[in-house]
Design an enzyme around this catalytic site. Structure first.
Site, short mmCIF file in Angstrom:
data_model
loop_
_atom_site.label_atom_id
_atom_site.label_comp_id
_atom_site.label_asym_id
_atom_site.label_seq_id
_atom_site.Cartn_x
_atom_site.Cartn_y
_atom_site.Cartn_z
N SER A 176 0.87 -1.39 -0.10
CA SER A 176 0.30 0.02 -0.02
C SER A 176 0.71 1.21 0.11
CB SER A 176 -0.92 0.15 1.17
OG SER A 176 -0.17 -0.21 2.56
N ASP A 204 -3.70 5.78 12.03
CA ASP A 204 -2.81 5.14 11.17
C ASP A 204 -1.65 6.04 11.14
OD1 ASP A 204 -1.38 4.41 8.79
OD2 ASP A 204 -3.06 4.81 7.55
N HIS A 251 0.88 4.71 7.18
CA HIS A 251 0.51 5.30 5.68
C HIS A 251 0.65 7.05 5.84
CE1 HIS A 251 -1.66 1.74 5.41
NE2 HIS A 251 -1.06 1.53 4.18
#
Length: 416
Positions: A139, A392, A395
């Site tokens: 990702s 998060d 990311h």
């Protein structure tokens, strides 16, 4: 800096489209004795130090990985969530109300070589006309793809398509294409209790739960068979190696991580698997029959959880980069992942040179270590919409600090 957290679920981030190759149209001087002395010193006295990429910036030569983030109150992002339709929800910090956009007011300044040029989409298109670039990874690789496509889409809106495991963005006016292939490991793999072949990004939650079977000495033919159809290949993956897995060599289980140890299968650290996988992948690209392009390894981008991890209240509430005087260090196992990547890159570089392949290193690890402010934190989703995790710090927001990766990318491609 905490140790590497785990991702409970990241489903539905990206898939892609396979394609054929486009038609490809294909410093300052240094006194010889000084050059010889410097080269000799480097070879015989600095071999134990970390190798770093050296680029030319105008009349200067510098290492872009050494520098600091400097505040630029006049800085503007290359794009926003209003001007780019390709930003995924988990990256869309503007949409989800990140309270401070101060993280967009910083630029990277390498030491000793002036300003790093901002990304120029017109110049980039001029370098890559008639060509294509394949990104291979997880990702975070997807985030790099989205960042690049968003910047380029300010000049030409791409046509997006999907086929099999490949996502594809075409820029027909500039005869250029960006392709993405999702894989958390890059070598041949499958879910241990799943189908005989690897699964796609729609089943990332199952991959996270694991275990997976990783054939460390076999490249994943799903993407390596397509690599020679592209002029540039960017590989990157690290964090998923921390998940439970059984490791195979020569078709035989030789070790595992996070699983029961039986028979001749012994417990091995995930760093062992990551280094073996990158050895396989980089040497495959370096010696690939018919590939004479540029292969780029992007190094691991650190996480920034504080006061806990994924499951116990960890967060990343910083609003600016770390102080340049702060001797920040990459935590394990990410530090070991990074060392392994650089080591395997150096080992594969000689083979690549002999075979006419340009192997380049995009070293972002210590640059990104100093950007704890660039993650979504709790602003990668709306209320009650989080996809298996609430906070998060792995990311990166788009737009955000990883837009720098495109500035490094254009320098690598211009270097040839």
């Amino acid at each position: 800096m905490k140790t590497l957290p785990m991702i409970p679920s990241i489903r539905g981030l990206l898939t892609g489209d396979r394609r054929g190759r486009h038609a490809v149209p294909r410093a300052a001087s240094v006194p010889a004795l000084l050059f010889f002395a410097v080269a000799t010193f480097s070879v015989f006295f600095l071999r134990s130090f970390q190798w770093s990429p050296i680029f030319s910036f105008g009349s200067a030569t510098c290492d872009p990985t050494r520098g600091q983030w400097v505040r630029d109150p006049d800085a503007r992002p290359y794009y926003t969530n209003a001007t780019c339709a390709f930003i995924e929800g988990y990256q869309n910090c503007m949409k989800h109300g990140k309270p401070s956009l101060e993280f967009l007011r910083w630029r990277w300044r390498p030491y000793g070589c002036g300003e790093l040029e901002r990304f120029d989409a017109a110049r980039f298109f001029g370098l890559v006309r008639g060509r294509s670039i394949l990104f291979v990874g997880d990702s975070l690789a997807s985030s790099h793809v989205r960042s690049l496509v968003c910047v380029l889409s300010q000049v030409e809106k791409p046509a997006r398509s999907r086929a099999g495991s490949f996502d594809h963005w075409r820029f027909p006016a500039h005869e250029f294409a960006v392709v993405f292939f999702w894989t958390p490991f890059q070598v041949r793999w499958r879910l241990t209790r799943g189908p005989p072949l690897a699964v796609g990004p729609d089943r990332q939650g199952e991959v996270f739960a694991g275990p997976s079977d990783l054939h460390l000495d076999e490249p994943d033919q799903r993407w390596t068979s397509a690599a020679r159809d592209h002029d540039y290949v960017v590989v990157s993956a690290s964090h998923w190696f921390a998940r439970p897995a059984v490791y195979y060599r020569g078709g035989r289980a030789v070790g595992c991580h996070g699983c029961c140890v039986t028979g001749n299968v012994t417990a091995l650290k995930p760093q062992y698997a990551q280094q073996a996988a990158f050895r396989t992948v980089l040497r495959t690209l370096a010696g690939m029959d018919g590939f004479r392009g540029t292969a780029i390894l992007r190094t691991v981008a650190p996480t920034h959880y504080e006061n806990g991890g994924w499951f116990d209240g960890g967060e990343c509430t910083a609003t600016q980069p770390t102080d340049p005087e702060d001797p920040a260090e990459v935590a394990e196992p990410e530090a070991e992942f990074y060392r392994a990547q650089v080591e395997e890159f150096k080992a594969a570089e000689q083979l690549a040179r002999r075979n006419g392949v340009r192997l380049r290193l995009m070293d972002v690890t210590k640059i990104m270590l100093r950007r704890p402010d660039g993650h979504p934190d709790r602003y990668g989703h709306g209320p009650g919409e989080h996809d298996g995790f609430d906070i998060d710090c792995l990311h990166w927001c788009l737009p955000g600090p990883i837009d720098l990766w495109n500035e490094l990318l254009i320098q690598i491609l211009a270097r040839g």
